[in-house]
Structure formats: structure tokens, C-alpha cells
Design a protein around this motif. Structure first.
Motif: not given
Lengths: 644, 218
Positions: A154, A165, A160-162, A157-158
Motif C-alpha cells: 500500500y 499512504a 502518489d494518491r495520498h 502503490s498509493a
């Protein structure tokens, strides 16, 4: 977290993963294999399929055991019972198993294998582990890995979004690491519980509970048997009317004989459960009388032409004239009332106390309405609340009374089913006849053996010596060298003859026994045993010589068995005397599994001691230890200085 | 050398007496019962006694009991016990006081006069003469974990002969070894059995026998 803690957590994680990685697919596969073989094995009776998956599975469980032990420090012993001893044929070349003899060894060998595997609780614990570990093991071993993996994934992979993360993912991963040691400990404990050797002692409460339950079950079982007597009594009554009312006597013998199993069962249960030994009272079945000179058979005052009628009448007289038959009838009639009511009383008190008074009132307290209304239970003298204490008291009273009722039932059984004085005498005569036959047969066999040993041994050697000495006489002047050689030979022959005689004497009556008595003779035996053997003895005097001799040879045989068959490393022999009985306990720490009905040695001992009304008691569970108790009733004389 | 002889069978008593006389012993008394033997031993104080285990009047181990009783009165009184059968039990009782001068042989050993006389002399000299049968049983008995198990086969042989009461040179002759080689073996045996070496030949044997005695008692 320090580096050490991180390392520990990491190691725990890996260990848990290894356990799950090995255990989970292994167990799942094994379970499938077991099912594949067990379903046709037990379902279709293809028993040869059964041992295969069990034996095939053990290397895997062994591996898991070793892996589990690696994490906890203490090694995990093997829980399996030792393999059965190799099968040995009897003297006639056949192979024994339980109560049968087999011509070939494969069948009993297979049955023993089956006994060994299916009689071992560890087999079923393995099976339990296989069933549950795919779920439990996966959870315990896989959870930390999953947490670390998921957290890491997590975070990566995440990211960039949050923005959170990375810390969130890392937190999950750290949590995974943190729970790893705790879960690992649970995992190892879980594995040990299923696969380790069981030596857990049940708690006191559980023992008490189990004991009470056993007691009640016994009462219930006896009650069932008492009620069963009711239809049997009815059948008997009908048969008696048929026989004596209508003259159809033929119904009597099969009826009487076929009804005996119930009283016999109750006699046995009285001994085993109530502690009241009740002997079987039936007279032995007589044989057919000899044919008279006129070709007829005499049974009582009647003469019969044919053997068949004579045999029938012998059987009829035997059954009808045995008072035990009539006492059995009386008992069948009375037991449903006397035995049944007395057995039912404590059971009813407990049942009604708990399920009639206490429980429904408790239910009503929490608001539930017992089905079927409340009119006949759950209140005492109109006071509802009194139902709970009175119910519990009633149950307690029932429990308290239960042991006494069980004992009393044994006494009741003995009252009608025990042999009468006359029957006892008849049974005693039978026993004496048997043991006398054994004794005379033993003696004859012994004399034959001595004769053979003397004839083939010492006697033959003396003859050879005589011939040799004759030759010496002849050669003395002509060839002194040859004469000298022959003399040396003669001396050797005499030494051999002496050795043989010595062994023979030992087999007849050991010199130490004659010189020192039983205790020292057993001590001498112990010293000659190649295994560490300790003798303790407390005898206030000496037994009669024949008894000493029989006991000596029995102990000798038992020591040999312990060394040869049980492969013991330590043996103890205890000689004692109490209540007019000489009692010898021979115990070893060998592998056990001795079967009194199979070993000819033990049967021989029982027969020899039987002559003195002695008994042999064997306890030898597979895996040991073996304990043999010899008991001979006898009087001891004060220590003698002279036996001449 | 003065000998007291106790044997109830006339033929054997006579034969033993002749043999001992022929080998230069002085048989000062030849008795046939236990009480007589005890009296003779205490009164005559012989250099050695040759005693049958089983004697009248009880026909039990009266000879052995008389010999043991005499040795309690006169510690170290040399006694050679003869029997039709050998028992470790009796051997241990004879050895129990640890004073030496004890022999215990099968009657068969009398057949070999030289060896037998040699045994009588050894016992008279305060040494040992144990029957090979007794030794073999003692050694066979000691369990797997006993120190005896640590001995090599050769060392066991040496120990057996030593326990019979033989000197280093006699052992060497028997086993075709040099005396110094036997010495090395005995030193090794003492090491393995945790016995302090001593130069006194007799004490060594005693120590070994005491050890075997202890091992058998376990």
C-alpha cells in the motif's frame, strides 16, 4: 523499537511463515490423501488401504514437530506408541493374534499393524491437526506476513494518491511485525497441543465431573439391564407353563441356557463396578455316561437306547437340577422391582432435582417460559423460589447416594446370583480336579525331561569315559603318549558331565534354594540376570518347599521374559507376605505389550501356581511398564535352620 | 603349610587330603560337619582351610557359614570354599569383609591338581582365587552404562585373570603378552575404573574385586 526487537520480530515472522508454509499445504494434502484412502478403507471394508496414509503422513508431522520445537527451545518428543514387537510363531509354527492362530504371518502382522496405528491416540490427534490447521495455521502464521506485505504494498502503490499512504502502510507493516512473536508463540503452542506427546493431567474438577458421570452412566446401564429382565422373566414364565403345564419339556434346556448371559453379565458387572465379586455358580456340564454292557446309557434311573436321547437327557438333568437355574429365574422376576427401583431412585432424584426444579426456575428468572406449563414442577409447597435450593439439594442427595446404591446393587446381585455353598463345593472340586491334572502332567513332563537329559548327557559321557579309560589301560605300556592324551580327554569329558549335571540340578531344585530359601535364591537369580535387578523382601518365615520352588521358577521365567521380550533396563522384584498370601511383584521398565493369554510362559506359570491356588495378574500396556503379581495363599513357618 | 579340610563325602575328603599331602601340605584336620569345622578353625588356626559349602547336619550352606563365622573371629583367616555350583551371592558374602585370603571355586577345578594347589597357595598367601564362572557372571552383569563397558576386550581379559587372582607375569603367560604390556593394561584398567594405582599386587586385586562386588550390588 531496537534492532534486536526488530530482528526477533523478523525471525518470529519467518518462523511462523515456515510453520504455516509447511503445515498448511502439507496438512491439506494429507487430509485429502487420508480421505481418499479412509473412505474406501473403512467405508467399503478395504482395510489394507488404511495404514498407508497414516504411515505416509508421519514424516510430515515429524517435520512440523521439529520445526515447532525449533521455536520454543524444548524439543518435542514423538507421541507415537512404539512399533509392536516382531511376531514370533508358536511352537507349532502358527502365528497368534488375539484369540486366533494363523498359518501365515502376513495376516496377524497386518492386524497388529492396524492395532498399533488405530489404537494410538496420536494417530487421531494427527488427523485433528490436519483438519484444523489449514484454517488456524494460515491465520496464525500468515497474518503477520499478510500485514507486512499489504502495508508495504500500500505504501508503495498509493504514495502518489495520498500523502498519508506511506505512514499508514508502514504502520500496518510494523503492526504485522509487532504481532508476529505473539502469534508465533500461539502457533507453536497450538502445534504442540495437537502433535506433542500428551501428558496433560486433567483438572480436579474435570476428574470429579468425569467420575460422577461414569457413576451415573453405570447406574443407568444397570437400570437398563434390570428392565431388560422384565421381558425375559415373562418369556421364562410362558416357557415354564409350557414345560410343566403342557409337558413340552423340550423348551427348557435352550431357554435356561440362553438366559444365562444376563445373570452372567450382571455377575461380572457386580465385580467390576460394585466391587462385589460374584462367582459363576453353574455346575460344569457333565459328559455322556459310559455305555452299559447291554448297550444302553444310564442317565439317573432311566436307560436310553440311543446316544442322542441320552445326551439330551443328560443336558436336561444338568440344567434343571442346577439350583442356580432356578435362582436365575427368581432373580429375573425380582430384579426389575428391587434392582430397578433402587437404581432408579438416585437417577430420578438427580434428574428431577435439576431438570424439574432448579433449571426451569432459573429459566423463569431470566424471563423464559418453560414449555408445557409450570403446574407440576418448579415450585415447592407453593413457594416458587424454594424450587432452586430444593432441586439442587435433591440432586446432591442423589449424587451422594449413587455410590452406595451401586454397591448395594452388587450386594443384591450376590444375594441371589452367587453360588450356594453346595455349588461352591462343586466348583471347588472341579478346580481341584483341573489343577491336580495339571500338577501330575507337569510332574510327568518334568521326569521325562530329567530322564532325557540324563540319558543323552551325563550317562552318555560316562560311557564314553569308561571306553576311553579302557583304551588307556590297554595303551599305557605300549604308547604312553597316546594314553596321556586319552586321559586328558577323559578328564574333559568328566568336567562336561559335571557341568551338565549341575545345570540339570539347577533345573530340578536350585542348590541356593535348598541352602538359603526363597529370598536368597531370588537374590541369586537377580545377580545372574544381565539387567539391573533390585530385590526387596520382607518375609517373616519360609513357605513350604514346593511353593518356594514353584515361585522361584516363576520368578526365574519372569526375569527371563523381562530381559528377552520386554528388553527392560531395570527390573524390581518385591517379595512380601500379607493376609496369609505370599505376594511377589515383578516389575520392569521394558516396552510392555505382553499378553497373558498368548505367552505359553505365563500360562505355564499360572498352571504351576494354580496347583497351590496361586494366581497370576499381568498388567502390560503397550509401551510398558510391565508388572506381574504372583499371589499364593500359604502359611509361613518360622525361619528354619534345618530342612533335612 | 597347615590345612584344615571340611568335606562330608568320604571319597572326596580322602582324595583331597591325599592330593594336598602329595603336594607338601600338612592336613591337620579333616572334618565332615559345620560345627566341627568351626571348632577346628578356631582351635588350630590353620594357614588355610579348604571348605565345602554344603555340610551336615543341615545340608545347607553350613560350611560357608562356619567359614564366615571363623573369619569374623579371626579376620583374614584364609579360606578356600568349594562347591558344586557357584553363586555370585556367596562370592559377594565372602568378599564383603575385604580382608583377602579368600577363594571360591567349583569342585571341578580340583581335577587340575596343579592349578588347584596353586589356588590354595594363593589363598594361603592372602590372595584371591575366584572361579572363572563367577568372574564371567559378574562381568556379564554390569550394564551398558557401567564403567566396565569402557574397557577394551583385551582389558576385560586381563581384568578377568586379575580377578581370578593371577599375577602380572601369570597373566602375560596366559595371554602371550610381555609383563610390561600387562602392566600397561592394568594401569589403563585402573584409570578407567577410577581406582588409584598402587604397587601392592594383592591390594590391586582386592580393589578390583571390591569394585566388581560394588558393581554387582548396584
Amino acid at each position: 523499537m531496537t534492532t534486536r526487537a526488530v530482528r526477533r520480530a523478523g525471525l518470529a515472522l519467518l518462523h511462523g511463515m515456515a510453520l504455516a508454509g509447511l503445515g498448511v499445504p502439507g496438512a491439506a494434502a494429507l487430509l485429502v490423501v487420508h480421505l481418499a484412502f479412509f473412505v474406501p478403507g473403512f467405508g467399503l471394508g478395504l482395510l489394507p488401504l488404511v495404514p498407508l496414509p497414516i504411515l505416509a503422513g508421519r514424516p510430515l508431522t515429524d517435520l512440523v514437530r521439529r520445526l515447532a520445537a525449533a521455536g520454543s527451545g524444548t524439543p518435542l518428543g514423538s507421541p507415537y506408541r512404539p512399533r509392536p514387537a516382531p511376531l514370533e510363531p508358536e511352537a507349532d509354527g502358527r502365528y497368534p493374534h488375539h484369540n486366533r492362530l494363523y498359518r501365515h504371518s502376513w495376516m496377524p502382522r497386518f492386524l497388529r499393524l492396524l492395532d498399533w496405528l488405530l489404537g494410538d491416540p496420536a494417530t487421531f490427534r494427527d488427523l485433528g491437526w490436519m483438519t484444523l490447521t489449514p484454517a488456524v495455521g494460515l491465520l496464525l502464521g500468515g497474518l503477520p506476513v499478510a500485514l507486512v506485505g499489504a502495508g508495504g504494498w500500500y505504501a508503495v502503490s498509493a504514495v502518489d494518491r495520498h500523502w498519508w499512504a506511506v505512514p499508514a502502510g508502514l504502520a500496518v507493516a510494523v503492526a504485522g511485525l509487532a504481532v508476529a512473536p505473539w502469534l508465533r508463540t500461539r502457533h507453536v503452542r497450538w502445534t504442540r497441543w495437537w502433535l506433542g506427546p500428551t501428558q496433560r493431567q486433567p483438572g480436579r474438577l474435570r476428574v470429579w465431573y468425569g467420575f460422577q458421570l461414569l457413576l451415573l452412566l453405570r447406574l443407568l446401564c444397570l437400570l437398563g439391564l434390570s428392565l431388560l429382565a422384565l421381558p425375559l422373566a415373562a418369556i421364562s414364565a410362558v416357557a415354564l407353563v409350557l414345560a410343566y403345564g403342557l409337558g413340552i419339556v423340550v423348551v427348557l434346556p435352550p431357554l435356561i441356557q440362553n438366559l444365562r448371559w444376563l445373570p452372567e453379565l450382571r455377575r461380572e458387572l457386580a465385580g467390576r463396578w460394585s466391587g462385589v465379586g460374584v462367582e459363576s455358580p453353574y455346575l460344569p456340564r457333565p459328559g455322556l455316561p459310559d455305555r452299559r454292557p447291554d448297550g444302553r446309557y444310564q442317565v439317573g434311573n432311566n436307560l436310553y437306547q440311543t446316544e442322542r436321547w441320552a445326551a439330551y437327557n443328560v443336558r436336561l438333568r444338568w440344567l434343571v437340577r442346577d439350583p442356580a437355574s432356578w435362582r436365575d429365574f427368581g432373580w429375573l422376576l425380582l430384579d426389575p422391582v428391587v434392582g430397578g427401583l433402587s437404581l432408579a431412585a438416585p437417577l430420578a432424584a438427580i434428574g428431577y432435582g435439576i431438570f424439574g426444579l432448579a433449571m426451569p426456575r432459573l429459566w423463569m428468572l431470566v424471563g423464559a417460559k418453560p414449555a408445557g406449563g409450570t403446574d407440576w414442577y418448579a415450585s415447592v409447597a407453593g413457594v416458587d423460589a424454594a424450587a432452586i435450593p430444593v432441586g439442587l439439594a435433591l440432586a446432591a442427595l442423589g449424587l451422594l447416594a449413587a455410590p452406595a446404591v451401586l454397591r448395594g446393587n452388587g450386594g443384591w446381585t450376590a444375594l441371589l446370583l452367587a453360588p450356594t455353598a453346595k455349588a461352591k463345593l462343586a466348583l471347588r472340586v472341579r478346580r481341584l480336579t483341573e489343577t491336580r491334572a495339571d500338577a501330575t502332567e507337569n510332574q510327568a513332563a518334568e521326569l521325562r525331561r530329567i530322564e532325557r537329559d540324563l540319558h543323552d548327557g551325563a550317562q552318555a559321557r560316562l560311557v564314553a569315559m569308561g571306553i576311553n579309560l579302557g583304551n588307556v589301560e590297554y595303551l599305557m605300556d605300549k604308547d604312553p603318549e597316546a594314553a596321556r592324551a586319552l586321559l586328558a580327554e577323559a578328564r574333559q569329558a568328566s568336567a562336561k558331565a559335571l557341568t551338565e549335571l549341575r545345570d540339570l540340578v539347577r533345573g530340578i531344585h536350585p542348590p541356593v534354594l535348598a541352602e538359603r530359601g526363597l529370598v536368597d535364591a531370588v537374590r541369586a537369580l537377580a545377580l545372574d540376570t544381565p539387567v539391573r535387578t533390585e530385590v526387596t523382601a520382607e518375609l517373616p518365615g519360609r513357605a513350604e518347599q514346593p511353593i518356594e520352588s514353584a515361585v522361584y521358577f516363576a520368578v526365574s521365567e519372569l526375569l527371563t521374559n523381562a530381559v528377552k521380550h520386554a528388553r527392560a533396563a531395570r527390573i524390581t522384584v518385591d517379595l512380601g507376605y500379607a493376609d496369609g498370601r505370599l505376594r511377589i511383584v515383578v516389575a520392569d521398565d521394558g516396552r510392555g505389550g505382553a499378553d497373558g493369554s498368548r505367552g505359553s510362559g505365563l500360562r505355564g506359570i499360572a498352571r504351576r501356581l494354580g496347583t497351590f491356588d496361586g494366581v497370576v495378574d499381568l498388567s502390560s500396556p503397550p509401551g510398558g511398564p510391565t508388572t506381574v503379581i504372583l499371589e499364593v495363599p500359604c502359611a509361613l513357618s518360622s525361619p528354619r535352620t534345618s530342612i533335612s | 603349610m597347615r590345612v584344615v579340610l571340611a568335606e562330608d563325602l568320604y571319597l572326596l575328603r580322602d582324595g583331597l587330603s591325599r592330593m594336598l599331602t602329595a603336594h607338601g601340605f600338612d592336613v591337620v584336620a579333616a572334618v565332615e560337619t559345620g560345627p566341627e569345622l568351626l571348632a577346628a578353625l578356631l582351635e588350630l588356626r590353620p594357614d588355610v582351610a579348604v571348605v565345602d559349602v554344603r555340610l551336615p547336619p543341615t545340608q545347607t550352606d553350613e560350611g560357608l557359614q562356619a567359614a564366615l563365622a571363623a573369619r569374623r573371629e579371626v579376620p583374614g583367616l584364609p579360606v578356600l570354599v568349594l562347591s558344586q555350583h557357584v553363586e555370585q551371592l556367596y562370592a559377594r558374602e565372602l568378599l564383603a569383609d575385604g580382608t583377602g585370603g579368600v577363594g571360591y571355586l567349583l569342585k571341578d577345578r580340583v581335577f587340575n591338581a596343579e592349578q588347584f594347589v596353586d589356588a590354595v597357595r594363593r589363598v594361603a598367601g592372602g590372595g584371591m582365587a575366584m572361579d572363572p564362572d563367577v568372574i564371567a557372571k559378574l562381568l556379564a552383569r554390569s550394564g551398558r552404562d557401567a564403567p566396565i563397558a569402557r574397557l577394551t576386550p583385551r582389558e576385560r581379559e586381563v581384568l578377568e585373570l586379575m580377578a581370578e587372582g593371577r599375577s602380572n607375569s601369570a597373566i602375560g603367560q596366559r595371554l602371550y603378552l610381555s609383563e610390561s604390556a600387562v602392566g600397561k593394561h592394568t594401569a589403563s584398567i585402573f584409570g578407567k575404573l577410577d581406582l588409584a594405582p598402587s604397587d601392592d599386587d594383592n591390594r590391586r586385586v582386592l580393589a578390583v574385586l571390591a569394585y566388581l562386588n560394588g558393581a554387582a550390588g548396584g
